[in-house]
Design a protein around this motif. Sequence first.
Motif, mmCIF file in Angstrom:
data_model
loop_
_atom_site.group_PDB
_atom_site.id
_atom_site.type_symbol
_atom_site.label_atom_id
_atom_site.label_comp_id
_atom_site.label_asym_id
_atom_site.label_seq_id
_atom_site.Cartn_x
_atom_site.Cartn_y
_atom_site.Cartn_z
ATOM 1 N N MET A 1 0.833 -1.180 0.000
ATOM 2 C CA MET A 1 0.000 0.000 0.000
ATOM 3 C C MET A 1 0.878 1.242 0.000
ATOM 4 O O MET A 1 1.910 1.274 0.632
ATOM 5 N N VAL A 80 -3.945 1.103 -3.754
ATOM 6 C CA VAL A 80 -3.592 -0.307 -3.826
ATOM 7 C C VAL A 80 -3.704 -0.774 -5.270
ATOM 8 O O VAL A 80 -4.371 -0.146 -6.092
ATOM 9 N N ILE A 124 -9.111 2.285 1.109
ATOM 10 C CA ILE A 124 -8.240 1.733 0.071
ATOM 11 C C ILE A 124 -8.863 2.137 -1.257
ATOM 12 O O ILE A 124 -10.091 2.149 -1.408
#
Length: 128
Positions: A1, A80, A124
């Motif tokens: 990440m 991501v 995310i």
Amino acid sequence: MKLLQIRLLVNDFKKSAEFYKDLLGIPISWYEEEMEYALFNNGEAKIELLSQKDMPEVIRKDNKLLHGEVQSNFLLQFEVEDVDKTYNYLRENEIEFVTEPHDRKEWRSRIAHFRDPDNNLIEIYKML
């Protein structure tokens, strides 16, 4: 990440936008006054402003806040490679999500939300 940006959830959008743009001199790369959204490009990690009143819409499902959601003052956004794959990995490691992966067409992105152990909101993100 990879930390992509920090989203500050602000009470007075115009005042906050002026502060970061005019007083701090951070270059602005996207500004939507009607949506009360601004993106400041300050290098590798960006600063995003979104009206505090609009954030609950981002984490709603069927017009109800999930898990008795408590509003946050900021959100950490991580880029991501694959939102669904990251979601599955984190779920397998007992991370409870606030929202499942879903597309936000107006942002041209796929996102999901969860909280850290201190209840800070994390998103995310993958651009579509």
